[in-house]
Design an enzyme around this catalytic site. Structure first.
Site, PDB file in Angstrom:
ATOM      1  N   ILE A 102       0.829  -1.207   0.000  1.00  0.00           N
ATOM      2  CA  ILE A 102       0.000   0.000   0.000  1.00  0.00           C
ATOM      3  C   ILE A 102       0.863   1.257   0.000  1.00  0.00           C
ATOM      4  CG2 ILE A 102      -0.261  -0.100   2.518  1.00  0.00           C
ATOM      5  CD1 ILE A 102      -3.161   1.054   2.060  1.00  0.00           C
ATOM      6  N   CYS A 103       0.357   2.298  -0.660  1.00  0.00           N
ATOM      7  CA  CYS A 103       0.943   3.631  -0.649  1.00  0.00           C
ATOM      8  C   CYS A 103       2.325   3.642  -1.311  1.00  0.00           C
ATOM      9  CB  CYS A 103       0.976   4.159   0.780  1.00  0.00           C
ATOM     10  SG  CYS A 103       1.159   5.939   0.921  1.00  0.00           S
ATOM     11  N   HIS A 104       3.392   3.812  -0.547  1.00  0.00           N
ATOM     12  CA  HIS A 104       4.759   3.797  -1.074  1.00  0.00           C
ATOM     13  C   HIS A 104       5.353   2.388  -1.114  1.00  0.00           C
ATOM     14  CE1 HIS A 104       4.439   8.112  -0.194  1.00  0.00           C
ATOM     15  NE2 HIS A 104       5.404   8.265  -1.083  1.00  0.00           N
ATOM     16  N   SER A 151      -2.845  -0.791  -3.021  1.00  0.00           N
ATOM     17  CA  SER A 151      -3.751   0.329  -2.777  1.00  0.00           C
ATOM     18  C   SER A 151      -2.943   1.615  -2.737  1.00  0.00           C
ATOM     19  CB  SER A 151      -4.532   0.142  -1.479  1.00  0.00           C
ATOM     20  OG  SER A 151      -5.564  -0.793  -1.645  1.00  0.00           O
TER      21      SER A 151
END
Length: 169
Positions: A102-104, A151
């Site tokens: 998720i994210c980074h 995500s």
């Protein structure tokens, strides 16, 4: 139930760790924290959530786990500078084990050179990095491509957790 590795280092995004881990544990899954130094405590970037590293990336591999969680924040960017962390992530992808990023988090996947031809999402600032690594970027809350669930940010956590739990079922 499943044994899930969480690869983590300093300044991870607290909610991207705490919420999935809470749900995974609630469903009976075991969580093992994997990082650069066994016994070290790392902290989240906002709430300073403490996490003790159970195993070093250099002393374990995908064969010991059923799945991998890569929380975002600054943690993935720091981990990608260490060959052992990159190899650990690559091992999961090469063995087609579930990977939840998720994210980074995709920064570690990019450094592991395992997303060419894949479809995924991630944080806004790494869209071009994802494309440059040969993947297709999709701006959606959750993207599942074979073993990989991705995500964009903490707002996507409910769908991300749901998709991860489906992979673990």
């Amino acid at each position: 139930m499943s044994k899930i590795a969480v690869i983590i280092d300093e300044w991870f995004e607290d909610s991207e760790y705490t919420e999935p881990v809470s749900e995974f544990r609630g469903k009976g899954h075991d969580i093992i924290h994997v990082g650069l130094e066994k016994g070290k405590t790392v902290k989240g970037k906002k709430q300073q959530t403490p996490v003790m590293i159970d195993q070093s990336v250099n002393q374990t591999g995908a064969d010991h786990f059923d799945a991998l969680l890569i929380p975002g924040g600054y943690s993935p960017d720091q981990l990608r500078a260490h060959p052992g962390a990159v190899a650990f992530v690559r091992d999961f992808m090469e063995k087609d084990k579930p990977v939840f990023s998720i994210c980074h988090g995709p920064q570690l996947l990019i450094s592991a050179d395992v997303i060419k031809g894949r479809t995924l999402t991630g944080f806004t600032s790494i869209i071009q990095d994802i494309k440059n690594a040969g993947a297709t970027f999709v701006d959606e809350a959750v993207v599942t491509d074979k073993n990989l669930v991705t995500s964009r940010n903490p707002n996507d956590l409910p769908g991300f957790i749901h998709a991860a739990l489906e992979k673990l079922a």
